[in-house]
Motif scaffolding. Structure first.
Motif, PDB file in Angstrom:
ATOM      1  N   VAL A 116       0.855  -1.184   0.000  1.00  0.00           N
ATOM      2  CA  VAL A 116       0.000   0.000   0.000  1.00  0.00           C
ATOM      3  C   VAL A 116       0.899   1.245   0.000  1.00  0.00           C
ATOM      4  O   VAL A 116       1.707   1.438   0.920  1.00  0.00           O
ATOM      5  N   LEU A 117       0.751   2.095  -1.030  1.00  0.00           N
ATOM      6  CA  LEU A 117       1.516   3.344  -1.135  1.00  0.00           C
ATOM      7  C   LEU A 117       0.598   4.510  -0.833  1.00  0.00           C
ATOM      8  O   LEU A 117      -0.417   4.713  -1.502  1.00  0.00           O
ATOM      9  N   SER A 118       0.935   5.294   0.176  1.00  0.00           N
ATOM     10  CA  SER A 118       0.173   6.504   0.505  1.00  0.00           C
ATOM     11  C   SER A 118       1.087   7.709   0.337  1.00  0.00           C
ATOM     12  O   SER A 118       2.268   7.661   0.696  1.00  0.00           O
ATOM     13  N   SER A 119       0.553   8.765  -0.232  1.00  0.00           N
ATOM     14  CA  SER A 119       1.375   9.965  -0.489  1.00  0.00           C
ATOM     15  C   SER A 119       0.614  11.218  -0.122  1.00  0.00           C
ATOM     16  O   SER A 119      -0.610  11.279  -0.227  1.00  0.00           O
ATOM     17  N   THR A 120       1.343  12.229   0.331  1.00  0.00           N
ATOM     18  CA  THR A 120       0.787  13.560   0.593  1.00  0.00           C
ATOM     19  C   THR A 120       1.708  14.595  -0.017  1.00  0.00           C
ATOM     20  O   THR A 120       2.931  14.416  -0.037  1.00  0.00           O
ATOM     21  N   CYS A 121       1.139  15.663  -0.501  1.00  0.00           N
ATOM     22  CA  CYS A 121       1.920  16.773  -1.086  1.00  0.00           C
ATOM     23  C   CYS A 121       1.384  18.070  -0.522  1.00  0.00           C
ATOM     24  O   CYS A 121       0.234  18.456  -0.823  1.00  0.00           O
ATOM     25  N   GLU A 122       2.185  18.738   0.292  1.00  0.00           N
ATOM     26  CA  GLU A 122       1.768  19.968   0.969  1.00  0.00           C
ATOM     27  C   GLU A 122       2.541  21.140   0.378  1.00  0.00           C
ATOM     28  O   GLU A 122       3.766  21.199   0.477  1.00  0.00           O
ATOM     29  N   ASP A 123       1.830  22.055  -0.252  1.00  0.00           N
ATOM     30  CA  ASP A 123       2.454  23.235  -0.872  1.00  0.00           C
ATOM     31  C   ASP A 123       2.320  24.415   0.081  1.00  0.00           C
ATOM     32  O   ASP A 123       1.209  24.916   0.313  1.00  0.00           O
ATOM     33  N   MET A 124       3.446  24.866   0.672  1.00  0.00           N
ATOM     34  CA  MET A 124       3.430  25.935   1.673  1.00  0.00           C
ATOM     35  C   MET A 124       3.486  27.323   1.050  1.00  0.00           C
ATOM     36  O   MET A 124       3.432  28.324   1.766  1.00  0.00           O
ATOM     37  N   ARG A 125       3.579  27.401  -0.243  1.00  0.00           N
ATOM     38  CA  ARG A 125       3.729  28.712  -0.898  1.00  0.00           C
ATOM     39  C   ARG A 125       2.391  29.442  -0.963  1.00  0.00           C
ATOM     40  O   ARG A 125       1.352  28.807  -1.191  1.00  0.00           O
ATOM     41  N   PRO A 126       2.412  30.766  -0.823  1.00  0.00           N
ATOM     42  CA  PRO A 126       1.157  31.530  -0.895  1.00  0.00           C
ATOM     43  C   PRO A 126       0.499  31.420  -2.272  1.00  0.00           C
ATOM     44  O   PRO A 126      -0.723  31.373  -2.376  1.00  0.00           O
ATOM     45  N   SER A 127       1.327  31.403  -3.307  1.00  0.00           N
ATOM     46  CA  SER A 127       0.794  31.312  -4.667  1.00  0.00           C
ATOM     47  C   SER A 127       1.594  30.247  -5.416  1.00  0.00           C
ATOM     48  O   SER A 127       2.697  30.521  -5.895  1.00  0.00           O
ATOM     49  N   PRO A 128       1.070  29.027  -5.485  1.00  0.00           N
ATOM     50  CA  PRO A 128       1.781  27.944  -6.175  1.00  0.00           C
ATOM     51  C   PRO A 128       2.100  28.303  -7.623  1.00  0.00           C
ATOM     52  O   PRO A 128       1.266  28.864  -8.330  1.00  0.00           O
ATOM     53  N   LYS A 129       3.305  28.013  -8.025  1.00  0.00           N
ATOM     54  CA  LYS A 129       3.739  28.265  -9.398  1.00  0.00           C
ATOM     55  C   LYS A 129       4.830  27.264  -9.752  1.00  0.00           C
ATOM     56  O   LYS A 129       5.288  26.485  -8.920  1.00  0.00           O
ATOM     57  N   ARG A 130       5.233  27.285 -11.010  1.00  0.00           N
ATOM     58  CA  ARG A 130       6.267  26.365 -11.460  1.00  0.00           C
ATOM     59  C   ARG A 130       7.599  26.674 -10.767  1.00  0.00           C
ATOM     60  O   ARG A 130       7.912  27.822 -10.490  1.00  0.00           O
ATOM     61  N   MET A 131       8.357  25.624 -10.525  1.00  0.00           N
ATOM     62  CA  MET A 131       9.661  25.774  -9.874  1.00  0.00           C
ATOM     63  C   MET A 131      10.722  25.185 -10.784  1.00  0.00           C
ATOM     64  O   MET A 131      10.503  24.173 -11.454  1.00  0.00           O
ATOM     65  N   CYS A 132      11.896  25.872 -10.829  1.00  0.00           N
ATOM     66  CA  CYS A 132      12.982  25.416 -11.694  1.00  0.00           C
ATOM     67  C   CYS A 132      13.666  24.191 -11.071  1.00  0.00           C
ATOM     68  O   CYS A 132      14.287  24.288 -10.010  1.00  0.00           O
ATOM     69  N   LEU A 133      13.570  23.048 -11.764  1.00  0.00           N
ATOM     70  CA  LEU A 133      14.163  21.801 -11.298  1.00  0.00           C
ATOM     71  C   LEU A 133      14.682  21.018 -12.491  1.00  0.00           C
ATOM     72  O   LEU A 133      14.269  21.251 -13.633  1.00  0.00           O
ATOM     73  N   ASP A 134      15.559  20.075 -12.198  1.00  0.00           N
ATOM     74  CA  ASP A 134      15.929  19.084 -13.209  1.00  0.00           C
ATOM     75  C   ASP A 134      15.034  17.876 -12.949  1.00  0.00           C
ATOM     76  O   ASP A 134      15.340  16.991 -12.138  1.00  0.00           O
ATOM     77  N   ALA A 135      13.878  17.833 -13.645  1.00  0.00           N
ATOM     78  CA  ALA A 135      12.870  16.823 -13.374  1.00  0.00           C
ATOM     79  C   ALA A 135      13.399  15.412 -13.633  1.00  0.00           C
ATOM     80  O   ALA A 135      13.065  14.467 -12.905  1.00  0.00           O
ATOM     81  N   HIS A 136      14.238  15.272 -14.647  1.00  0.00           N
ATOM     82  CA  HIS A 136      14.764  13.951 -14.974  1.00  0.00           C
ATOM     83  C   HIS A 136      15.621  13.405 -13.829  1.00  0.00           C
ATOM     84  O   HIS A 136      15.445  12.244 -13.410  1.00  0.00           O
ATOM     85  N   ARG A 137      16.532  14.232 -13.312  1.00  0.00           N
ATOM     86  CA  ARG A 137      17.420  13.771 -12.240  1.00  0.00           C
ATOM     87  C   ARG A 137      16.674  13.605 -10.920  1.00  0.00           C
ATOM     88  O   ARG A 137      16.960  12.688 -10.147  1.00  0.00           O
ATOM     89  N   LEU A 138      15.686  14.482 -10.664  1.00  0.00           N
ATOM     90  CA  LEU A 138      14.879  14.314  -9.457  1.00  0.00           C
ATOM     91  C   LEU A 138      14.092  13.014  -9.539  1.00  0.00           C
ATOM     92  O   LEU A 138      13.977  12.267  -8.557  1.00  0.00           O
TER      93      LEU A 138
END
Length: 491
Positions: free
Chosen positions: A361-383
């Motif tokens: 059983v896989l359970s996941s949560t995602c909590e966004d603490m930012r006042p205004s969610p927006k795109r973030m610069c990441l290397d999605a492939h390596r992450l």
């Protein structure tokens, strides 16, 4: 002696700019002192020189009152050329030229032959004045009669300089003036050369040490320690920087040697890990080749075994290739704007499918603490590569019908991840070494699962390149926990 050593140490601590400034001041002081001393000795010599002290520069100007007294005494009689011999006796002709003229400016006699005054009016204008003519001073002295009427003038022309005042000592005075005027330049040259040599001898040894050190490094001889460089603040700083560079090069070569050792170990480990699946593949292939008849169920079993071990070999090679790429000096992340929430949701779906094979059983949560969610610069492939390795590791050691919990928290500057499972957790040795290259923990389980001990080491390397940190620990309630965070990148 002790005071001299203290002074030398104090001077060594100064910067080159201050040393140069103080040396220049010392040169100037010595030049001025030596010049004044020379001038004083020269003056003393002149006083004691044969013939007495030379006449001053205004010597002939000092004779003017005597001449004026003679003119006032004789006045109109001076217009007679017969008075020339007497006038010549009164005027020092070696330094004063003269001309006696009538009321109309006509030349009567004197050492100046050319007519100086063209008319009576010009004479009246210039009488009792002093002017300049051909670089000399010229003075117009009136000649009057008993009725105090102007009858003519005597013109006196003279120079105000030391050479002209001493016609019988001109060579001596010329040398005296020239040498004494040149003494500041002479002393400046001498002291500059002297202190320049002292300064050169002071900084030459430390520079020679730096050059010798550079030559040793050029010969790839880094097994030495740079002596303390003295002589100036900048030289000491340069010596310290040179020693730091040597140590950095030494450490770099040591790391390079260790990296080469690690590469050899990696090749040996991969070769060892590949030997087992390849041996199994070879054995089953030989059985298939040598069997004339084989039952379908046995054929299916052989083929499945060959496929499983082929996949195991491929995974081992992919791990090795991926790690070589990440550890390459030219490796860099490729950041791009990423919708983090969508990315997490997509990966959750993938991992849910993988967990379903073991009824986990896989359970996941995602909590966004930012006042205004927006795109973030990441290397999605390596992450994604990091998450794949961590989740795969959790799935590998979580028993059937177990559970995995995945929590994500997003802030303005970073993302925090926590993956926990209900597996056996880490041993004390695992916690210390789980992120080491080629570490496999329980070797029997590692071989069975077909990995080379590079997955979590790859995660550790990629997270460091993201400017983050990863930690392995055990849950108080049991099971393993991997926590890590990464900084956002700049696109």
């Amino acid at each position: 002696m002790g005071k001299s050593v203290k002074t030398s140490r104090w001077f060594d601590r100064l910067s080159l700019r201050h040393q140069f400034m103080y040396t220049s001041i010392l040169i100037l002081v010595c030049t001025i002192g030596a010049t004044l001393l020379t001038w004083g000795l020269s003056t003393l010599y002149v006083f004691k020189a044969p013939g007495g002290f030379p006449a001053p520069a205004n010597y002939y100007e000092q004779q003017i009152p005597k001449i004026l007294s003679y003119v006032r005494k004789n006045n109109e009689a001076l217009l007679n050329p017969a008075s020339r011999q007497a006038v010549d006796q009164v005027i020092p002709l070696e330094g004063i030229d003269y001309q006696v003229m009538g009321i109309a400016g006509d030349v009567r006699y004197g050492t100046i032959a050319k007519r100086l005054i063209p008319s009576r009016e010009e004479l009246l204008h210039r009488i009792n004045t002093t002017g300049r003519d051909e670089g000399k001073f010229i003075r117009y002295v009136p000649i009057i009669n008993q009725e105090q009427e102007l009858r003519g003038a005597i013109v006196l022309r003279y120079r105000l300089d030391l050479l002209a005042s001493n016609p019988d000592k001109q060579l001596f005075m010329a040398l005296f003036v020239v040498v004494n005027m040149a003494m500041p330049l002479i002393y400046l040259t001498i002291f500059t050369f002297f202190f320049g040599q002292v300064f050169s001898r002071k900084i030459k040894p430390p520079i020679a040490k730096l050059i010798e050190g550079a030559h040793r490094i050029e010969r790839r001889d880094l097994d030495f320690e740079m002596e303390e460089i003295k002589g100036a603040k900048e030289l000491k700083e340069l010596g310290d920087a040179f020693e730091e560079m040597r140590r950095a090069l030494y450490d770099s070569l040591d790391r390079e040697w260790r990296s080469e050792q690690a590469r050899r170990e990696m090749v040996a480990a991969i070769a060892h890990d590949l030997r087992t699946p390849l041996t199994i593949i070879q054995g089953h292939a030989e059985n298939l080749r040598d069997s004339e008849t084989i039952r379908p169920e046995r054929l299916h079993k052989y083929v499945n075994t060959i496929l499983q071990n082929t996949g195991r070999s491929i995974r081992l090679l992919e791990e090795m290739t991926g790690l070589s790429e990440i550890e390459h000096p030219d490796f860099s992340l490729l950041p791009e704007p990423v919708d983090v929430a969508s990315f997490i949701a997509q990966k959750t779906e993938e991992y849910t499918l993988l967990c379903s094979r073991k009824k986990i059983v896989l359970s996941s949560t995602c909590e966004d603490m930012r006042p205004s969610p927006k795109r973030m610069c990441l290397d999605a492939h390596r992450l994604g590569q990091v998450l794949d390795n961590v989740i795969a590791n959790s799935i590998r050691f979580t028993p059937d019908y177990g559970s995995i919990r995945w929590n994500v928290r997003i802030s303005e500057e970073r993302i925090d991840f926590e993956i926990t499972d209900s597996g056996p957790g880490f041993t004390a040795q695992d916690v210390r070494m789980v992120f080491n290259k080629f570490y496999k923990g329980d070797s029997s389980r590692s071989v069975e699962k077909g990995h080379a001990g590079l997955g979590l080491y790859t995660c550790y390397t990629l997270i460091q390149k993201h400017g983050g940190e990863i930690i392995a620990e055990n849950n108080p309630d049991g099971g393993a926990s991997i926590r890590f965070w990464i900084n956002k990148l700049f696109c």
